[in-house]
Design a protein around this motif. Structure first.
Motif, PDB file in Angstrom:
ATOM      1  N   LEU B  83       0.822  -1.215   0.000  1.00 26.47           N
ATOM      2  CA  LEU B  83       0.000   0.000   0.000  1.00 26.47           C
ATOM      3  C   LEU B  83       0.859   1.270   0.000  1.00 26.47           C
ATOM      4  O   LEU B  83       0.509   2.270  -0.620  1.00 26.47           O
ATOM      5  N   ALA B  84       2.005   1.207   0.704  1.00 24.33           N
ATOM      6  CA  ALA B  84       2.913   2.361   0.693  1.00 24.33           C
ATOM      7  C   ALA B  84       3.451   2.591  -0.722  1.00 24.33           C
ATOM      8  O   ALA B  84       3.571   3.739  -1.167  1.00 24.33           O
ATOM      9  N   LEU B  85       3.744   1.493  -1.415  1.00 21.83           N
ATOM     10  CA  LEU B  85       4.239   1.600  -2.795  1.00 21.83           C
ATOM     11  C   LEU B  85       3.199   2.241  -3.694  1.00 21.83           C
ATOM     12  O   LEU B  85       3.531   3.090  -4.538  1.00 21.83           O
ATOM     13  N   ALA B  86       1.942   1.828  -3.516  1.00 20.13           N
ATOM     14  CA  ALA B  86       0.872   2.409  -4.338  1.00 20.13           C
ATOM     15  C   ALA B  86       0.820   3.925  -4.130  1.00 20.13           C
ATOM     16  O   ALA B  86       0.713   4.701  -5.087  1.00 20.13           O
ATOM     17  N   GLY B  87       0.925   4.356  -2.865  1.00 22.49           N
ATOM     18  CA  GLY B  87       0.921   5.791  -2.563  1.00 22.49           C
ATOM     19  C   GLY B  87       2.131   6.495  -3.154  1.00 22.49           C
ATOM     20  O   GLY B  87       2.022   7.596  -3.702  1.00 22.49           O
ATOM     21  N   ALA B  88       3.300   5.842  -3.044  1.00 22.01           N
ATOM     22  CA  ALA B  88       4.535   6.452  -3.555  1.00 22.01           C
ATOM     23  C   ALA B  88       4.494   6.595  -5.076  1.00 22.01           C
ATOM     24  O   ALA B  88       4.920   7.614  -5.622  1.00 22.01           O
ATOM     25  N   ALA B 142       1.818   7.325   3.945  1.00 22.59           N
ATOM     26  CA  ALA B 142       3.275   7.232   4.142  1.00 22.59           C
ATOM     27  C   ALA B 142       3.992   7.215   2.801  1.00 22.59           C
ATOM     28  O   ALA B 142       5.003   7.901   2.609  1.00 22.59           O
ATOM     29  N   GLY B 143       3.458   6.437   1.868  1.00 27.07           N
ATOM     30  CA  GLY B 143       4.066   6.362   0.538  1.00 27.07           C
ATOM     31  C   GLY B 143       3.996   7.690  -0.188  1.00 27.07           C
ATOM     32  O   GLY B 143       4.945   8.083  -0.870  1.00 27.07           O
ATOM     33  N   SER B 144       2.879   8.396  -0.029  1.00 30.53           N
ATOM     34  CA  SER B 144       2.722   9.696  -0.700  1.00 30.53           C
ATOM     35  C   SER B 144       3.713  10.713  -0.155  1.00 30.53           C
ATOM     36  O   SER B 144       4.265  11.520  -0.913  1.00 30.53           O
ATOM     37  N   VAL B 145       3.932  10.694   1.165  1.00 27.37           N
ATOM     38  CA  VAL B 145       4.910  11.603   1.775  1.00 27.37           C
ATOM     39  C   VAL B 145       6.282  11.363   1.151  1.00 27.37           C
ATOM     40  O   VAL B 145       6.999  12.303   0.792  1.00 27.37           O
ATOM     41  N   ALA B 146       6.630  10.071   0.991  1.00 21.84           N
ATOM     42  CA  ALA B 146       7.926   9.735   0.394  1.00 21.84           C
ATOM     43  C   ALA B 146       7.982  10.191  -1.063  1.00 21.84           C
ATOM     44  O   ALA B 146       8.943  10.820  -1.491  1.00 21.84           O
ATOM     45  N   GLY B 147       6.933   9.880  -1.817  1.00 16.42           N
ATOM     46  CA  GLY B 147       6.938  10.159  -3.254  1.00 16.42           C
ATOM     47  C   GLY B 147       6.901  11.634  -3.595  1.00 16.42           C
ATOM     48  O   GLY B 147       7.455  12.053  -4.605  1.00 16.42           O
ATOM     49  N   LEU B 148       6.256  12.420  -2.750  1.00  9.59           N
ATOM     50  CA  LEU B 148       6.107  13.849  -3.053  1.00  9.59           C
ATOM     51  C   LEU B 148       7.221  14.701  -2.441  1.00  9.59           C
ATOM     52  O   LEU B 148       7.650  15.688  -3.029  1.00  9.59           O
ATOM     53  N   LEU B 149       7.694  14.305  -1.238  1.00 12.89           N
ATOM     54  CA  LEU B 149       8.603  15.182  -0.498  1.00 12.89           C
ATOM     55  C   LEU B 149      10.045  14.665  -0.412  1.00 12.89           C
ATOM     56  O   LEU B 149      10.914  15.358   0.106  1.00 12.89           O
ATOM     57  N   GLY B 150      10.301  13.447  -0.898  1.00 14.42           N
ATOM     58  CA  GLY B 150      11.682  12.958  -0.950  1.00 14.42           C
ATOM     59  C   GLY B 150      12.246  12.545   0.390  1.00 14.42           C
ATOM     60  O   GLY B 150      13.451  12.532   0.584  1.00 14.42           O
ATOM     61  N   VAL B 151      11.364  12.223   1.326  1.00 19.35           N
ATOM     62  CA  VAL B 151      11.818  11.679   2.610  1.00 19.35           C
ATOM     63  C   VAL B 151      11.406  10.206   2.653  1.00 19.35           C
ATOM     64  O   VAL B 151      10.674   9.752   1.783  1.00 19.35           O
ATOM     65  N   GLY B 152      11.856   9.492   3.660  1.00 21.83           N
ATOM     66  CA  GLY B 152      11.637   8.052   3.641  1.00 21.83           C
ATOM     67  C   GLY B 152      10.213   7.593   3.869  1.00 21.83           C
ATOM     68  O   GLY B 152       9.779   6.586   3.339  1.00 21.83           O
ATOM     69  N   GLY B 153       9.465   8.309   4.667  1.00 18.55           N
ATOM     70  CA  GLY B 153       8.133   7.851   5.045  1.00 18.55           C
ATOM     71  C   GLY B 153       8.123   7.196   6.418  1.00 18.55           C
ATOM     72  O   GLY B 153       7.074   6.861   6.951  1.00 18.55           O
ATOM     73  N   GLY B 154       9.306   7.051   7.009  1.00 16.81           N
ATOM     74  CA  GLY B 154       9.393   6.474   8.348  1.00 16.81           C
ATOM     75  C   GLY B 154       8.689   7.321   9.391  1.00 16.81           C
ATOM     76  O   GLY B 154       8.236   6.817  10.418  1.00 16.81           O
ATOM     77  N   VAL B 155       8.558   8.617   9.104  1.00 15.78           N
ATOM     78  CA  VAL B 155       7.876   9.524  10.033  1.00 15.78           C
ATOM     79  C   VAL B 155       6.413   9.104  10.231  1.00 15.78           C
ATOM     80  O   VAL B 155       5.820   9.357  11.282  1.00 15.78           O
ATOM     81  N   VAL B 156       5.841   8.395   9.257  1.00 17.88           N
ATOM     82  CA  VAL B 156       4.484   7.847   9.393  1.00 17.88           C
ATOM     83  C   VAL B 156       4.543   6.370   9.782  1.00 17.88           C
ATOM     84  O   VAL B 156       3.806   5.910  10.662  1.00 17.88           O
TER      85      VAL B 156
END
Lengths: 77, 246
Positions: B83-88, B142-156
């Motif tokens: 699901l994170a991949l789908a968001g990313a 979480a995936g969207s945060v990574a895909g849009l902002l260039g951070v890992g997504g670990g914050v979620v």
């Protein structure tokens, strides 16, 4: 056993990627090829953790198939 | 971008990102993206794309260590990872349509969230009751945060694993790290396709990050983790202010 082999393979790919990307600006003739090799190594390395999960029987196949399907989709769209 | 001073600056940025990531358990993206954007003047999209490629490598290197010590819960990593991949994938493709100012504002908001979390004392509590459906539902975010902002997504991902699935801090960080490698890899494909990765900067950042992460644990013991957290929280707030044009 698999985890040890795959983790070494992942580390080897990361070193290969680093070496290729650092060398690329200086080796003008092979620059593009080195970037392609480096990026490919970088993009392959994270997935080497999957065989460990499969070997340990921790993950069901439909989830693995879905994960790899999404990776394929990301290259296609 | 082969000038010695610039290369040293990029290695230093990577060192800082790797050191802070290793010492404080956060991804290097919160350091790399602002430096590339604010200090080097790269467009925000190029800063994000370059950061994602570096994070792919650092998360993989850290994930290998966690796999060896059996800290990763691969069952959950794969299920949540789908699901994170789908968001990313969705966010990294849509990023091309989003106004760069909006990305800067969203990144600044993320920095504030990370700074506040860092400044507040860490709660040791874990979920008494697992909520797998809710955990799965948060993963596209979480995936969207990574895909849009260039951070890992670990914050979620880390709070979800702890608070919704009842995993220990160590297992949460380990499982999230492996997932971050996957999401950063698929998200970076879109940025690579659009030419939004700076290949002159990435190798030097990589070099610095890998060294910085190695020296982090020893230096943390010397300085004290709490002092580091509060100091870095202030730096993040200042960076957030700069990201929105302050």
């Amino acid at each position: 056993m698999v985890s040890s082999i795959t983790s070494r393979a992942a580390q080897a790919l990361l070193l290969l990627a680093l070496g290729c990307l650092v060398a690329a600006p200086w080796l003008t003739l092979a620059s593009d090829a080195l970037v392609v090799i480096g990026v490919t190594a970088l993009l392959v390395a994270p997935w080497l953790s999957l065989p460990t999960a499969v070997e340990a029987g921790e993950v069901r196949w439909p989830w693995i198939a879905a994960l790899l399907g999404l990776v394929a989709v990301s290259f296609l769209i | 971008m082969t000038e010695p001073l610039l290369i040293l600056g990029l290695i230093a940025t990577g060192l800082a990102a790797g050191w802070i990531g290793g010492a404080l358990g956060i991804g290097g993206g919160v350091v790399i993206v602002p430096v590339l954007h604010l200090a080097l003047g790269l467009p925000i999209a190029t800063a994000v794309g370059s950061s994602l490629l570096v994070i792919t490598a650092t998360a993989t290197a850290a994930g290998v260590g966690y796999l060896r010590e059996n800290s990763v819960e691969m069952d959950w990593a794969v299920r949540l990872g789908v699901l994170a991949l789908a968001g990313a994938i969705a966010a990294s493709r849509l990023a091309a349509l989003v106004n760069p100012r909006v990305v800067s504002w969203l990144f600044a908001a993320l920095l504030v969230v990370v700074a506040v979390r860092m400044a507040l004392p860490e709660a040791e509590s874990r979920a008494a009751v697992e909520r797998p459906a809710l955990a799965l539902a948060t993963m596209p975010v979480a995936g969207s945060v990574a895909g849009l902002l260039g951070v890992g997504g670990g914050v979620v991902q880390v709070p979800v694993l702890r608070l919704l699935l009842g995993r220990s801090m160590r297992h949460s960080v380990a499982t999230s790290t492996v997932m971050v490698g996957w999401t950063a890899a698929v998200a970076s494909i879109a940025y690579l396709g659009r030419g939004e990765v700076n290949f002159a900067a990435v190798p030097w950042l990589l070099l610095g990050v890998l060294v910085g992460a190695r020296v982090a644990p020893a230096s943390t013991r010397r300085i004290g983790g709490r002092v580091l957290e509060l100091g870095f929280a202030l730096v993040l707030l200042w960076t957030a202010w700069r990201m929105v044009g302050g």
